[in-house]
Structures are given as structure tokens and as C-alpha cells.
Design a protein around this motif. Structure first.
Motif, mmCIF file in Angstrom:
data_model
loop_
_atom_site.group_PDB
_atom_site.id
_atom_site.type_symbol
_atom_site.label_atom_id
_atom_site.label_comp_id
_atom_site.label_asym_id
_atom_site.label_seq_id
_atom_site.Cartn_x
_atom_site.Cartn_y
_atom_site.Cartn_z
ATOM 1 N N LEU A 1 2.499 4.930 15.393
ATOM 2 C CA LEU A 1 2.240 3.801 14.501
ATOM 3 C C LEU A 1 2.577 4.167 13.056
ATOM 4 C CD1 LEU A 1 -1.115 2.564 16.022
ATOM 5 C CD2 LEU A 1 0.929 1.148 15.751
ATOM 6 N N VAL A 2 2.168 5.351 12.641
ATOM 7 C CA VAL A 2 2.477 5.810 11.290
ATOM 8 C C VAL A 2 3.991 5.868 11.099
ATOM 9 C CG1 VAL A 2 2.373 7.794 9.722
ATOM 10 C CG2 VAL A 2 0.310 7.048 10.924
ATOM 11 N N ALA A 3 4.686 6.457 12.050
ATOM 12 C CA ALA A 3 6.142 6.591 11.942
ATOM 13 C C ALA A 3 6.816 5.226 11.889
ATOM 14 C CB ALA A 3 6.679 7.408 13.111
ATOM 15 N N ALA A 4 6.369 4.285 12.701
ATOM 16 C CA ALA A 4 6.985 2.954 12.723
ATOM 17 C C ALA A 4 6.733 2.195 11.422
ATOM 18 C CB ALA A 4 6.459 2.161 13.916
ATOM 19 N N ALA A 5 5.527 2.289 10.896
ATOM 20 C CA ALA A 5 5.219 1.609 9.628
ATOM 21 C C ALA A 5 6.015 2.226 8.489
ATOM 22 C CB ALA A 5 3.719 1.672 9.339
ATOM 23 N N ARG A 6 6.095 3.546 8.474
ATOM 24 C CA ARG A 6 6.862 4.223 7.423
ATOM 25 C C ARG A 6 8.345 3.895 7.521
ATOM 26 N NH1 ARG A 6 7.027 9.649 7.066
ATOM 27 N NH2 ARG A 6 7.523 9.435 4.872
ATOM 28 N N ALA A 7 8.877 3.802 8.732
ATOM 29 C CA ALA A 7 10.293 3.455 8.903
ATOM 30 C C ALA A 7 10.568 2.052 8.378
ATOM 31 C CB ALA A 7 10.692 3.569 10.373
ATOM 32 N N ALA A 8 9.665 1.117 8.661
ATOM 33 C CA ALA A 8 9.823 -0.253 8.158
ATOM 34 C C ALA A 8 9.783 -0.275 6.638
ATOM 35 C CB ALA A 8 8.742 -1.166 8.746
ATOM 36 N N VAL B 1 5.039 4.180 0.908
ATOM 37 C CA VAL B 1 3.699 3.757 1.316
ATOM 38 C C VAL B 1 2.871 4.915 1.842
ATOM 39 C CG1 VAL B 1 4.451 1.420 1.924
ATOM 40 C CG2 VAL B 1 4.432 3.204 3.677
ATOM 41 N N SER B 2 1.601 4.613 2.014
ATOM 42 C CA SER B 2 0.671 5.446 2.770
ATOM 43 C C SER B 2 0.268 4.644 3.996
ATOM 44 C CB SER B 2 -0.580 5.778 1.962
ATOM 45 O OG SER B 2 -0.271 6.631 0.888
ATOM 46 N N VAL B 3 0.068 5.339 5.105
ATOM 47 C CA VAL B 3 -0.335 4.684 6.345
ATOM 48 C C VAL B 3 -1.505 5.451 6.937
ATOM 49 C CG1 VAL B 3 0.396 3.894 8.631
ATOM 50 C CG2 VAL B 3 2.079 4.023 6.772
ATOM 51 N N THR B 4 -2.540 4.717 7.322
ATOM 52 C CA THR B 4 -3.733 5.298 7.933
ATOM 53 C C THR B 4 -3.964 4.648 9.284
ATOM 54 O OG1 THR B 4 -4.774 5.602 5.767
ATOM 55 C CG2 THR B 4 -6.233 5.623 7.687
ATOM 56 N N VAL B 5 -4.303 5.451 10.285
ATOM 57 C CA VAL B 5 -4.698 4.925 11.594
ATOM 58 C C VAL B 5 -6.066 5.515 11.931
ATOM 59 C CG1 VAL B 5 -4.150 4.739 14.055
ATOM 60 C CG2 VAL B 5 -2.304 4.688 12.364
ATOM 61 N N LEU B 6 -7.002 4.624 12.252
ATOM 62 C CA LEU B 6 -8.369 5.002 12.618
ATOM 63 C C LEU B 6 -8.614 4.708 14.088
ATOM 64 C CD1 LEU B 6 -10.291 3.348 9.636
ATOM 65 C CD2 LEU B 6 -9.435 5.702 9.788
ATOM 66 N N ILE C 1 -4.935 -0.005 11.858
ATOM 67 C CA ILE C 1 -3.910 0.573 11.001
ATOM 68 C C ILE C 1 -4.022 -0.070 9.623
ATOM 69 C CG2 ILE C 1 -2.183 -1.100 11.815
ATOM 70 C CD1 ILE C 1 -0.030 1.051 11.286
ATOM 71 N N GLY C 2 -3.791 0.715 8.600
ATOM 72 C CA GLY C 2 -3.755 0.203 7.237
ATOM 73 C C GLY C 2 -2.548 0.757 6.517
ATOM 74 N N GLN D 1 4.115 -7.158 1.828
ATOM 75 C CA GLN D 1 4.924 -6.071 2.390
ATOM 76 C C GLN D 1 4.080 -5.177 3.287
ATOM 77 O OE1 GLN D 1 6.335 -4.446 -1.363
ATOM 78 N NE2 GLN D 1 8.440 -5.034 -0.872
ATOM 79 N N ASP D 2 2.915 -4.780 2.797
ATOM 80 C CA ASP D 2 2.044 -3.897 3.574
ATOM 81 C C ASP D 2 1.668 -4.539 4.906
ATOM 82 O OD1 ASP D 2 2.171 -2.087 1.490
ATOM 83 O OD2 ASP D 2 0.162 -2.553 0.722
ATOM 84 N N HIS D 3 1.341 -5.820 4.878
ATOM 85 C CA HIS D 3 1.013 -6.546 6.108
ATOM 86 C C HIS D 3 2.213 -6.528 7.055
ATOM 87 C CE1 HIS D 3 -0.941 -9.493 8.685
ATOM 88 N NE2 HIS D 3 0.204 -10.149 8.717
ATOM 89 N N GLY D 4 3.388 -6.763 6.514
ATOM 90 C CA GLY D 4 4.593 -6.770 7.334
ATOM 91 C C GLY D 4 4.887 -5.415 7.954
ATOM 92 N N PHE D 5 4.704 -4.338 7.193
ATOM 93 C CA PHE D 5 4.952 -2.997 7.727
ATOM 94 C C PHE D 5 3.964 -2.671 8.845
ATOM 95 C CE2 PHE D 5 6.269 -2.000 3.096
ATOM 96 C CZ PHE D 5 7.503 -2.593 3.279
ATOM 97 N N ALA D 6 2.700 -3.018 8.646
ATOM 98 C CA ALA D 6 1.686 -2.783 9.677
ATOM 99 C C ALA D 6 1.991 -3.614 10.921
ATOM 100 C CB ALA D 6 0.292 -3.109 9.141
ATOM 101 N N THR D 7 2.361 -4.864 10.716
ATOM 102 C CA THR D 7 2.687 -5.752 11.843
ATOM 103 C C THR D 7 3.870 -5.217 12.637
ATOM 104 O OG1 THR D 7 1.789 -7.659 10.680
ATOM 105 C CG2 THR D 7 3.337 -8.113 12.468
ATOM 106 N N THR D 8 4.897 -4.757 11.941
ATOM 107 C CA THR D 8 6.071 -4.190 12.605
ATOM 108 C C THR D 8 5.682 -3.003 13.472
ATOM 109 O OG1 THR D 8 7.580 -4.937 10.874
ATOM 110 C CG2 THR D 8 8.305 -3.058 12.208
ATOM 111 N N ALA D 9 4.836 -2.136 12.936
ATOM 112 C CA ALA D 9 4.400 -0.955 13.702
ATOM 113 C C ALA D 9 3.637 -1.364 14.948
ATOM 114 C CB ALA D 9 3.545 -0.058 12.815
#
Length: 142
Positions: free
Chosen positions: A20-27, A35-40, A120-121, A129-137
Motif C-alpha cells: 500500500l505504501v509503495a502504491a501510494a508513493r508511486a501515484a 508525500v508521507s504514507v502511513t498504514v495502521l 492508510i493515510g 491529491q492525498d485522497h487520490g493517492f490513498a484511493t489508488t493504493a
């Protein structure tokens, strides 16, 4: 003793969290945004985190708070942002709790078999943009 059988749902794995982190960062990278990406996990514990070295420092905190908020409310943070505005029905919620909630788009709960398994955040871009990156992941993995 209950005779009902509980349905076991597989927890979010570290491999899934890292994917998930990798996919959000790629987007985000494709859009030219650091960005920063967090998964809980379902308990609110950190499973994966990554801050791009070009991302603003606060994005680490915002990504974590967005994930935590999405997890606790079982709702995308984009869907609840208007509820806490001064004229909103839950305008006191951000200050009523001693918890790290953040009502800005970019946090999404994660579900498996109808149950929340984590969140995911994403922080560092605009809220949209942040919402879109999270959604893509999430769409790539779930």
C-alpha cells in the motif's frame, strides 16, 4: 457459552501494508508530489510508514493522524471533513477527544470481508491529491 461461530478475518499483513505504501508513493511520484504514507493495523498500530525525503516534515504526522481518524471512524477522512466545520453537527469532535484525529482528506479505512482491518493515510499534497493517492493504493490491493 455461545454456540455462534465467529468469522475469522485475516488481519492486514506487513506485506500488504508495504505494498500500500509503495502504491501510494508511486501515484504521488507520478504526479510530482512528495508525500508521507502511513498504514495502521485494526488496533491502530503502525504497520508501515515512509516519508519521501523531499516531503514536508509535518506530512509524517498528518499521514498518521489521517489514517488513525479513518480507522476510528471507519470512514474516509474526506467524507467527515465537513462534519467538523464550525457549522457542522460534530464541530466539537476534534477538541472533545484526547486523540490524534485529523479531519482532512487523505485517510481511508481498509476492509476485508466487511470488517475493518486497518487504515492508510497520505500527507504532503493537497487534500484532494492525498485522497487520490490513498484511493489508488487501496484500489490496487483490495
Amino acid at each position: 457459552m455461545s454456540t455462534a461461530t465467529a468469522t475469522t478475518v485475516a488481519p492486514l499483513t506487513t506485506d500488504e501494508a508495504e505494498a500500500l505504501v509503495a502504491a501510494a508513493r508511486a501515484a504521488a511520484e507520478a504526479a510530482g508530489v512528495a508525500v508521507s504514507v502511513t498504514v495502521l493495523d485494526a488496533g491502530g498500530h503502525l504497520l508501515a510508514f515512509r516519508r519521501d525525503d523531499r516531503a514536508v516534515l509535518i506530512s509524517g504526522e498528518t499521514s498518521t493522524r489521517k489514517a488513525y481518524t479513518a480507522l476510528q471512524l471507519d470512514a474516509p477522512t474526506a467524507d467527515v471533513a465537513d462534519l467538523v466545520r464550525p457549522e457542522g453537527p460534530f464541530h466539537t469532535l476534534p477538541t472533545a477527544l484526547d486523540r490524534p484525529l485529523l479531519f482532512i482528506a487523505g485517510g481511508l479505512p481498509l476492509h476485508r470481508d466487511g470488517r475493518v482491518i486497518g487504515a492508510i493515510g497520505v500527507g504532503g499534497g493537497t487534500p484532494d491529491q492525498d485522497h487520490g493517492f490513498a484511493t489508488t493504493a487501496v484500489q490496487k490491493l483490495f
